[in-house]
Structure formats: C-alpha cells, structure tokens
Design an enzyme around this catalytic site. Structure first.
Site, mmCIF file in Angstrom:
data_model
loop_
_atom_site.group_PDB
_atom_site.id
_atom_site.type_symbol
_atom_site.label_atom_id
_atom_site.label_comp_id
_atom_site.label_asym_id
_atom_site.label_seq_id
_atom_site.Cartn_x
_atom_site.Cartn_y
_atom_site.Cartn_z
ATOM 1 N N LYS A 636 36.781 32.554 41.114
ATOM 2 C CA LYS A 636 35.562 33.309 40.798
ATOM 3 C C LYS A 636 35.586 34.691 41.454
ATOM 4 O O LYS A 636 35.421 35.708 40.791
ATOM 5 C CB LYS A 636 34.343 32.511 41.265
ATOM 6 C CG LYS A 636 33.055 32.913 40.596
ATOM 7 C CD LYS A 636 31.926 31.964 40.963
ATOM 8 C CE LYS A 636 31.575 31.043 39.808
ATOM 9 N NZ LYS A 636 30.318 30.310 40.021
ATOM 10 N N GLY A 705 47.432 39.993 48.060
ATOM 11 C CA GLY A 705 46.095 40.598 47.932
ATOM 12 C C GLY A 705 45.899 41.236 46.565
ATOM 13 O O GLY A 705 46.838 41.756 45.969
ATOM 14 N N GLY A 707 42.974 43.297 45.783
ATOM 15 C CA GLY A 707 41.873 44.269 45.795
ATOM 16 C C GLY A 707 42.199 45.535 45.032
ATOM 17 O O GLY A 707 41.308 46.214 44.531
ATOM 18 N N GLU A 708 43.458 45.853 44.952
ATOM 19 C CA GLU A 708 43.822 47.118 44.329
ATOM 20 C C GLU A 708 44.471 46.988 42.956
ATOM 21 O O GLU A 708 44.262 47.815 42.073
ATOM 22 C CB GLU A 708 44.756 47.903 45.267
ATOM 23 C CG GLU A 708 44.005 48.879 46.103
ATOM 24 C CD GLU A 708 44.126 48.674 47.599
ATOM 25 O OE1 GLU A 708 44.047 49.665 48.318
ATOM 26 O OE2 GLU A 708 44.287 47.534 48.081
#
Lengths: 742, 329, 174
Positions: A636, A705, A707-708
């Site tokens: 999610k 990760g 996030g980018e």
C-alpha cells in the site's frame, strides 16, 4: 504464519493521527510564553547591507528583539562548524553573519515578538539599505566560466569516460546530437519549514525542527553554538513532506535557536511560502547528448555532457550524466559534468537529484534515436540492455528491468502502437504514446536501532530516522512485528528524536534498506534472547535450541519440526521474572559484498498524452510505471510512493518552473499560485506494476528503496509521447502549452 | 499584516459615509484577495470596513427580463444559481473556471470585479511596479512577462485583469450598480475596468467613495450558443493565459449578433466591437471565424515571453466560436 | 522581566493599537467567547491562539487549500478570512469530525485508500471532500477531480483521494 506482515498492503500505523489532526508537525508544539520569530528577507542578489534600521519595529510593545548581523553574537567562526552531514564542498552559508548579501531573499533579520501577527507587522517595519553589486544568475550566459563538477560528497560519483567516444561516434552510421534544457524547481513540501525551540530551565534546548535528519540538526546546532549534544535534543515526529528540502539544516533552525539562546526564552520560527524559494532548488541543466549507433540500433557511442549551476560559496554536485553506462551496453561513453558559480543559494537535492534531470535528457535522446533508426523505442532499449554496469564493470545485485518492460508494455498495450507521429486522434486531441526507462541507486547506509520487549508483550523499536510521508513508521512496525512474531498493535515504532540511536538523514531512497534492516536485526537479537531465556526454564524443550530450529510467531516460540512444542513469550518473561529485554543493533553495510555489485532500482514508464491540435493544451492521460524495486515491504505505502513519484514526474514535465528574473537575480514566481504544482484535475490514470526480486545484497530485508525511482523517466516518457502525438520535439521542460502548439 | 481599524456596517449609505470619511479605507467582504495582498504588504489600508452585514446577498429577476446579482452573493452561489445556470450558462461556466471551490465559496461577485492583477512584480514589493507604487517603474515590460497583456498595455503597465467572471460579464453587457455620496449610478461593464495608460494604479472607474451594490444582467443570456474557453498552466486552480467568452445570437446558420471577449490578455476584459460587427449576418463557419480572429489579434503586441498569446488567442477565438455555433469538425 | 540586550536606548512604546473584538464562535460544537485582534485570521486563531493545530498552514494565501475548514457547513480557506468577521459562526475543523472514537467515514476511507503520505494536506483534503459532498455538484470523476483541485497534495496522493470521494458519493446515493 499468522504474523506475516512484510509485503502486505497494511494501512499506515500513523494514519489515524494524520486524519484526525492529532499528528503534530514542527510549528504545532506550544508552551506558554512561546515567542514568534518572523524572518525578513533580503531584496538584492549581491552586495552588502549599508544600513538596517530596526527602531520602528523595536518601538512596538510586544516586540522582544530584532536580530540582524549587527547585534547577532558571534557564534562559531570556523566554516567547518557550519558543515552539516549533507553539505557539499565549500563554505556553508552563515545566517546573519555579516553585511554581505550572497543571494536574493537571503535572511537579513529575525523579528521576535509576543504574537505571530505582531512579529509579521514589525517585520514590515525593518528598513534595509543596500549597496548593490552586479550579480550573475543566468547559467547560459556564463558557460565559458564553467568549472569541473567534482569533489567529495556522499552519493556523488564523479563522472568518468570509457573507450573512445570521438572515434566511435564518427564511425557511427546513425548519429544524433541534441541539446536539452529544464527549468529550476523548488521542493515546496506542503508544510513550510519551521523550528520551535523550547528553552528549558537548565538552559538546554528541546528543538522541533523540520528535518529529514534529527541527528544532522542536532550536530549542526551543537557545533555552531558550541553546545554539548546532551544539551540539544532535536525532534521531528512528523514531517509534512520534504523531498530533499530538509536534508540540510535550514536557516529557520539557526535563527530560532539563536533567538532562544539569546533571549533565554522559547521561540518558534516558521518560514513563509515565498521564503520556501530562498534556500535551494533543483538546479537548471543544459545538457548535450550525442548518440552514435549502427543501423540495426546497436549503440556504439554515447556522450552525455551537462552544464549546471552552483552558488559562489558551495560546490553542489549531483549525478546528472552517470546513467547511460548503467542503462546501456555501450563501450564508448563520454561523461562530462560542469558547473558555473552564480549568485544564488546553493542548489539542494530534490527528489531523484541528478537522475530526474539527467535521465530525462538521455531517455528523450534515446527516443529521438529510435525515430532516426525507425525502430520501436522499447526495442531499441532492449537491443542495448545492459547486463552489467559498464561504468564500474560490475554485475547488478538484482535487475528486473527486462520484465518491467514486458509487464509494463503489456499493461499499457504498447504492441498496438503505430510508430508514426500524429497517427492517433480523437476530436481535437492528438494522442501520443511514449516510453522511457528510469534508474536510481539502491543504497544502504549505516543505521542503528534499539528495541525493548516488555513483559506485557509489547515491543518498542526506535531509530533516529524520519518518516517524511514515506511510511517509515509503518514498515518499521511491520518488520519488527514479523521478525518477532507479534501482532502489529503490540509494536510501537519511534523515530524523529535525536535521543534515539543514530540513523543517517532520510534521503536517497536508503531508509527502508538501512533502518529496515537494523530493525530486523535488533528484533532478531530480542528473539534470540527470548529463546535463550526459554531454554533456561526448568525442563524447557528449548534448552540449547538454535534460532534456526524455531519459529517466532503468534507471540510464541514454536519448534519447527514439531509444532506442538511451543512456549509463549509471556510465559518466558514470567517464568524468568523478566520485566524488559533491551537490545541495540548497529547495521554496517557489508561493503565487501556490496562493492562487488552495482546496486540500482529501475523502471519502465509508459505514457499517453492528449495534445490539442490547435491550442497545444496537454493532458497526461495515462501512465504505467513498472518498477524494479526489490522486495516490496508494504504494497500500500509502496504503491503510494510510486504514485507520488509519477505525479512528480508529470508536474516536472508540464508544470514546474521556478523562473529567475535575471534583472533582480530573484525567483520571481515565488508562491503556489505562480509556481504551478500539478493538481487533482491534472491527474491521469496511473498503473503501478512491481516486478519484485528480493535484493539480499542491498539489504537483509531484500528491499531497495523506492522513494525516487517512481519519478525518474516519467518526464521523458511524457515528452516522448508529446512528440508521438504532435511530431514536434520539445527539448525543454516544462512542456507548457505554447511549446506543444503546432 | 499592518494594523487597521475595523468597522462593521449594516447598510450601503453608512458604508459610503464611512469610506468617504476615513483615510485609506477599504471595504472587505470575501476578503480573498484583499487579505492576500495585505499579507504580502502590497495593499496597506488603514481602515477596513466590513460590508458583509449589508443586505446585498440576493439574486432576483428584473422587470426587463434581466437578472440582478447582489454584490455580496458568493461566486459559488452565483454559478450554481438555477436562473444563472439556465439563462446565463456562459457566466456560470466562466465563474467555475476560476479559482478553487473554497475561494469561490467566499469570494463575492463585487469582489471579483475588484480583484487585482496577479502580475509577479505587483505582488513582490522587492521589485518596482507602477501599479503598486506609481512612478517606480514597470519590471514586467523587460522582465518575465509570460502572463502579461497583449492588448491595450501602456509603457507604464502591462498587467492583466485576472478574472474569469468579468470576461463573461463583459460579453453579457452587464451593468454595475453603484452607490456613492452623490447617489446611485450604473456603469456599463465595458466602462467599469480601465486600461492602464498613465495611471495603472487605478484598475477601475469606480470612485474611492463608491460601493458596488449589484450587477445587472440584461435579458439576453446567449444561453443557446455560448462558449467559455480557458487556456491555463494547469487544468484547474490557475489564472488564464488566454480565455475567451463567446455568445452568439443565431438565426439558422446566420449570426445575428456576436459577443467575443478575451480574458488574461489586457488590463480589462478585452472586447473588439468592430470584430463582433464583422460577423453580423454572416454565415457561421470556420472561414468567417478565422477572419474575425485575425481582426481581433491584428492590434496585439507581444513581449519577450508572451508572444505566443497572440496566436493562442487567435486559435482560441476560432475554437470558441465554433463551439458556440455548435459546429462539429 | 526579559533581558533585551540589543534594544536601542529608548523606551518601548505602543506606536499602534490593534483593536480587540469579542466574538462568539462555535468550534467543533463547542460555543466559546473569544477575544480576537482584528488582524487575526481564522487560521491563525485556530492554530496560534486556540492551539487547534489540525488545520494546516501551507501558504497563508489561499493557494494550497491546507487550511480548509467548514464554516457553517461550507468549505473555505481559513487563511483568507478574518476571525472578527465570523461572530456567531459554526466552524468545523478536522478535530471535530470524529464522533468520539468513531471516525468520520471520509477519515476512515483516507486511511483505507492510503490517500495521503506526509499527512500535512490531509485535514484540508478531508474537510474539502466533506464540503464537496455537502455541495452535491460533483457527478463524474472529472467533476470530483476539478472540485478537489483547490487542495494541493505535494506527495501526489490525488488518485487515492479521488477514490475516497467517489466511494463517499456512492455511499450518499445508496
């Protein structure tokens, strides 16, 4: 297993706090007597303050003080003291240090008053006279003064070339030589930067700061003001978005602390929205791409050159031109990165710094090449698919980009694409399909975590990291609960407090892999301890058992081979008369192992746009983003991360532009009605596809990760779709209406 | 914000008296633009007169078949009012193209007429601006002028009027009813806003001591054949680069009367009556619409960053006329 | 007395006066008499004076929607209106939506749909969504998107916000 949480689409553990307004952000902490500080911003780009008159402001009852460079007590004078963990090489900006103006909107005074309204009024009464010096702020006009973009900075890899580009390019049958440009951008998190500094009775400071790294802010304040770290506690339990803007301590922190120490009172400083344009931006780049290929589409030569900007006082560097060697199998690659020093604040890492802009130009150029070759753009990429990172000569730790292409293309319906530009139309709308690849680093950095398991069955884990909306609270909770076999409700995650064990600044998409792994490891230590204690109980079936022989689930230890043998945590704690079990863990990335690989996330982005044939109005209609992001810890929140990244890509492609008026050397559209960020009405349908492969090199939780990566490649895919729709190649961002008019 | 006195008034006569007597006084109703500008230290009234207590929050039918919009009706209530939706859909569409629901819920109709330009430089006291500070110079003429005027600008000011609603009101030939010390008068919409000339600090021809009480819409609302097109930098919640309000009175495929007003291109809603007259009794077709668009942009003048507006305006006029005439291509 | 080491050598004086007004506001169903300065906005009244910080400041100029509250049931930007102008009004902020422990359905849906990330625009989005539902003008997904465009979400949760509002409207209809 009943306690299987990792990877599941769990609701955010801090969701309730956020929807009820009880989650408190930096400017929302209060104690009686709290003073309000308002910053006065300078109005010239370069020069010195001739005179600053604060008498009218000070005359007002309720105005406590006005701090300027004249009355600011001298703090640490060594530049080194102002160096934060994310500082680029150079001499950091020191607020209210002297009469020198180094950039427009530089803070020149702090007005402190009993109420916010009064401080705001008094700030209008501060009169500043300047001696103006000639400034230069326009990158394009000073390329001849460019210096090499090098220097040491965490995460920065100085570009290096390989093979012989010149020769290979001139020998290439198909050649492309194009220039790309994009405007400056500002992070503009919804929460404006603020610091609330509580002056405690013993002279110590409790500071709420908008930061992506409480340890960084604490370090900065203790160095600058010569305070013991014991006297400085920095907290940021909730951060209202940051995107890189809060990686470095910003001037609100300095100013609020200065005022609190001088006045021996608690002070809050909240910046205004225009001031959010005063401390760092995504720097403009002018990029030149030269691609050489054989007629069958094999890349023979790539040259990626970029000119970018930095301040006079620091040398900000980011990875703009380093991506081609990771993405494409090509032996001759030239990478050149140059900087021009301008009279502006130092640029600042902004979501996917360097990657968002460098990959934009590279992937747009690849699209151009595909038309020259009369080759499907995705086929061109597959033809040159890299099985290893050419720049480092290393294999990838994991790479599912090929599957991303396949799954993304299938979801999008790419095979139905007519390669001819202007071939699709509905009403007045020209419809175009474009695609691009994205790439970003998968980093792991050192991190510490602690955990405390209590006899009541609850577990508290903590690390001084941040949750800037990324879901850190939630994944820490999930990892801890799964590792120890607890229900989510019995786990509490703490972060954003400098009293907690060290974590690096929350940036570069490194937190899940770093803090996540540290949390996992510290929970394993708790588990091990529980097992050991269980073994000490009289007639224990677990005497001498190894953790590998048991399962930690449902708040019990269970024998793997014989599940009927089990012992509850409660039983163990009670029998052993234990109140608490405390453990700490320090995660150090296994560099020996990691350095054998190139570690990256990837994406395949597909975009459909509609462009009005007469008016040029652009509507991004559909995006499919297929992501190679390792193991997904929470479906999610991960989905939301990618959604957000895509929205950033759209906004970058068609909206965002911080326009510098070079007459004044000032970003002139410095508010949210003039600097456009995408709104809900701009949104397309966005499909996110995860192509998972746990990456056990990057982290023990298998995560890379994300996030980018969601942002990288999106602007190129949209630009490429605009070309496919209109037949017009726009080589500058944002692609506003007039640029798309044909 | 700087300090001010605050007074609440209950009727227009008192409002006029208050504003006549007080130095540097401003009325406040919705406040969405005034407070915005006060916080930026652009507008610095010493006295604020709250007029929200005056009974001007009504919409009513006029005997001549028109409709009267009370000055204090919110933009939302106007746009969603049944009579407006049915009889003046052009107005409804234009209002809903502007601002955001939250702003429309607070902003009043009279306030919409009086909103100030969104010129970057007007909003930034660190830069010269003749509108904000007469005589200080215009930063936009040689600055970032992408949003600025292509019609009717002066050497002193190239700002645009930002309203969408006013573009429709100009097309509808609304009248603005005002009350002042000398009694009531009404101002035809085209005379309400000014061109900048030598006095860009004056946006309108409303006297300092007058209050807008209502806006009258004439009976003809062009409800059959109308169009409002807004070109802007994002799909919602942004000001017009170029907007077009078109109303056509048709008989068969012939145009009896045309109204064409452009927004975001001048210091006031930009109307070219000569161009409108050109369409009288002409066939509604692309050729004629192209011709009239050419006439409209003939006198346009672009600056460094807004030249595109000329061609965009030309094409938008054609598109809006085609839409209004319901010609499918 | 606080030490003011750098104050010029002259007595502080009140060079101005800002009027104070007594108003009665019902905030989240609690009626209270409040003394406000004329220059205090509803947003600053809530956040700085009453410490109801659920309502957010994202721009202070009506350009972001973070400060959206329901004023007499209608959504407005609380940053662009003076508190003194709202004597007798009823204000509902994000803090007033839940009934005890029971969240408002829109709040529940925001959690379920993950319609936020950093959470800073969320109170404004929620109040705006409820305002939109009250207004009853949104019929299509495009309408919803347009009528939710007064609330900027920098984290980009727009599509999930759309789902929340769609669901809520469907619930209204059934």
């Amino acid at each position: 297993m009943a306690t299987n949480f990792i990877g599941k689409p769990k609701n955010r553990v801090d969701g309730r706090d956020k929807v009820t307004g009880t989650a408190k952000y930096t400017a929302e902490f209060h104690r009686p007597g709290l003073l309000h500080g308002v910053v006065v911003s300078g109005t010239i780009a370069k020069g010195r303050i001739k005179n600053i008159d604060t008498t009218a402001a000070l005359r007002l009852e309720g105005v406590v003080e006005v701090f300027t460079h004249i009355n600011t007590p001298k703090q640490a004078w060594l530049d080194l003291s102002y160096k934060d963990m994310d500082a680029p090489p150079g001499e950091p900006f020191r607020p209210l240090h002297n009469d020198k103006i180094q950039f427009n909107m530089q803070p020149v005074a702090l007005v402190v008053a009993e109420t916010l309204e009064l401080a705001q009024y008094a700030a209008t009464l501060v009169k500043v006279e300047y001696e103006v010096e000639e400034h230069r702020t326009k990158l394009a006009d000073h390329l001849e003064d460019a210096i090499d973009g090098d220097g040491f900075r965490a995460g920065f890899v100085p570009p290096k070339s390989q093979g012989n580009f010149k020769k290979a390019f001139s020998n290439s049958e198909v050649q492309l030589d194009v220039e790309y440009f994009h405007g400056a951008e500002h992070h503009n998190p919804m929460e404006m930067h603020a610091a609330t500094v509580f002056y405690e009775e013993d002279g110590s400071l409790t500071i709420y700061d908008k930061t992506q790294g409480v340890k960084n802010s604490q370090h900065y304040i203790s160095m600058v003001f010569g305070l013991s770290k014991k006297k400085v506690r920095v907290l940021s339990p909730f951060v209202g978005g940051a995107f890189g803007s809060a990686l470095r301590p910003q001037y609100q922190l300095f100013l609020a602390t200065l005022a609190a120490l001088e006045l021996k009172r608690s002070v809050k400083v909240e910046l205004t929205r225009p001031q959010m344009f005063s401390f760092g931006h995504r720097p403009i780049t002018i990029q030149n791409l030269k691609l050489g290929a054989s007629p069958d589409g094999k890349l023979k030569a790539i040259s990626h050159k970029a000119f970018s900007e930095t301040s006079r006082f620091e040398k900000y560097v980011e990875n703009v031109v380093n991506w081609a060697a990771k993405l494409y199998d090509c032996d001759n690659i030239e990478q050149v990165y140059k900087l021009v020093r301008l009279d502006m604040y130092t640029p600042l890492d902004m979501r996917a710094p360097g990657g968002a802009t460098g990959v934009y130009a590279l992937e747009s150029a690849m699209d151009e090449l595909s038309y020259k070759l009369k080759m499907d753009p995705m086929e061109l990429r597959l033809k040159n698919y890299s099985e290893e990172d050419k720049s480092e000569g290393k294999p990838f730790s994991t790479k599912t980009l090929r599957e991303c292409f396949q799954k993304g293309a299938a979801k999008f319906g790419w095979e139905k694409r007519n390669p001819q530009p202007r071939s699709m139309k509905k009403g007045h709308d020209l419809i175009g399909w474009g695609m691009a690849t994205g790439v970003w680093d998968a980093m792991q950095v050192p991190a510490r975590a602690k955990a405390e398991f209590s006899a009541d069955g609850t577990l508290t884990v903590g690390s001084a990291t941040a949750d800037i909306g990324t879901g850190t609270y939630t994944i820490m909770t999930q990892i801890a609960a799964e590792t120890l076999g607890l229900p989510l409700e019995k786990v509490k995650a703490n972060l954003g407090d400098s009293d907690l064990p060290f974590a690096f600044i929350e940036g570069g998409s490194s937190t899940a892999a770093s803090v996540g792994s540290a949390v996992q490891k510290v929970c394993e230590k708790i588990a091990k301890k529980l097992l050991k204690e269980a073994g000490k109980i009289k007639d224990s079936p677990f005497k001498g058992a190894n953790p590998e022989e048991v399962i930690f689930a449902d708040e019990m230890i269970t024998d793997k081979i014989n599940p009927s043998i089990s012992m509850s945590f409660a039983e163990i704690m009670e029998s052993r008369e234990l109140e608490k079990i405390n453990k700490k863990y320090m995660l150090l990335p296994n560099m020996l192992k990691q350095n054998k690989y190139s570690r990256n996330t990837h994406s395949a982005v597909f975009a459909e746009v509609k462009v009005d044939e007469d008016l040029g109005t652009i509507k991004v209609n559909r995006i499919v983003s297929a992501i190679d992001g390792g193991r997904i810890l929470n479906l999610k929140t991960a989905h939301s991360q990618i959604l957000g990244g895509v929205v950033w890509g759209i906004s970058m492609a068609v909206h965002e532009d911080s326009f510098m008026d070079h007459t004044f050397g000032r970003f002139i559209n410095h508010d949210l009605s003039k600097y456009h960020i995408s709104v809900n009405a701009d949104m397309p349908e966005i499909d996110v596809v995860f192509v998972e492969e746990p990456d056990m090199v990057v982290s023990s939780v298998g995560a890379k990760g994300i996030g980018e990566i969601g942002m990288v490649g999106v602007a190129a895919a949209i630009g490429n779709a605009v070309f496919h729709a209109t037949g017009k190649r726009v080589r500058s961002l944002p692609i506003t209406q007039e640029k798309a008019m044909t | 914000m700087r300090p001010f006195t605050f007074t609440k008034v209950r009727n227009s006569a008192v409002a006029v008296k208050e504003i006549s007597e007080k130095e540097e006084a401003k009325f406040i109703a919705g406040g969405t633009n005034l407070l915005d500008l006060m916080k930026f230290d652009v507008m610095i009234p010493k006295n604020i007169i709250d007029i929200t207590g005056i009974a001007l929050n009504y919409i009513k039918n006029l005997e001549d078949g028109g409709l009267r919009l009370g000055a204090l009706v919110t933009n939302s209530d106007t746009a969603y009012h049944k009579e407006v939706e049915n009889r003046y859909p052009l107005l409804s569409h234009a209002i809903l193209a502007g601002a955001s629901p939250q702003l429309r819920n607070k902003a009043t109709d009279a306030g919409n007429l009086l909103q100030r330009t969104r010129c970057y430089y007007f909003y930034d006291p660190a830069t010269p601006c003749n509108k904000r500070e007469p005589g200080s110079g215009c930063s936009a003429i040689h600055g970032y002028n992408r949003w600025h005027a292509i019609f009717g600008a002066s050497e002193k000011c190239i700002a645009t009027h930002p309203s969408d609603m006013c573009v429709a009101l100009a097309a509808l030939e609304a009248k603005v009813n005002v009350t002042g010390p000398n009694g009531e008068r009404n101002i035809p919409f085209e005379d309400f806003h000014r061109l900048p000339g030598d006095h860009p600090e004056k946006d309108t021809n409303l006297s300092k001591d007058e209050i807008i009480t209502s806006i009258d819409l004439p009976a003809n609302g062009f409800a059959e054949n109308f169009s409002y097109i807004k070109n802007r930098d994002r799909a919602s919640y942004s000001f017009a680069l170029v907007s077009i309000a078109v109303g056509l009175e048709m008989k068969g495929n012939k145009i009896k009367e045309a109204r064409i007003v452009l927004g975001g291109v001048a210091h006031k809603p930009w109307r070219n009556k000569e161009a409108e007259a050109f369409l009288n009794n002409k066939e509604a077709n692309r050729e004629n619409f192209e011709a009239v668009a050419d006439v409209i942009v003939r006198e346009a003048k672009g600056y460094e960053y807004n030249k595109f507006k000329i061609e965009l305006a030309r094409r938008s006029v054609v598109r809006a006329l085609m839409q209004a005439a319901k010609i499918e291509e | 007395m606080i030490e003011k080491p750098h104050r010029p050598n002259q007595a502080a004086e009140a060079a101005f006066s800002i009027q104070k007004h007594k108003i009665i506001l019902t905030i989240n169903e609690v009626e209270q008499e409040i003394k406000v300065d004329a220059w205090t906005t509803v947003l600053d009244l809530l956040r700085e004076h009453l410490h109801l910080t659920g309502t957010k400041k994202g721009c202070d100029h009506g350009q972001c929607g973070a400060c959206t509250v329901l004023m007499d049931g209608t959504r407005i930007n609380s940053c662009l209106t003076l508190a003194v102008m709202h004597d007798g009004a009823e204000i509902t902020t994000v803090e007033g939506l839940a009934k005890g422990e029971q969240l408002h359905p829109v709040q529940e849906a925001f959690i379920e749909q993950d319609a936020f990330q950093c959470g800073y625009c969320t109170p404004g989005q929620i109040c705006s969504a409820i305002g939109l539902i009250n207004e009853g003008k949104a019929k299509t997904p495009e309408d919803i998107r347009d009528l939710m465009s007064g609330n900027i979400c920098r984290c980009g949760a727009y599509n999930n916000i759309l789902k929340v509002v769609q669901e809520a409207l469907e619930r209204e209809r059934s």
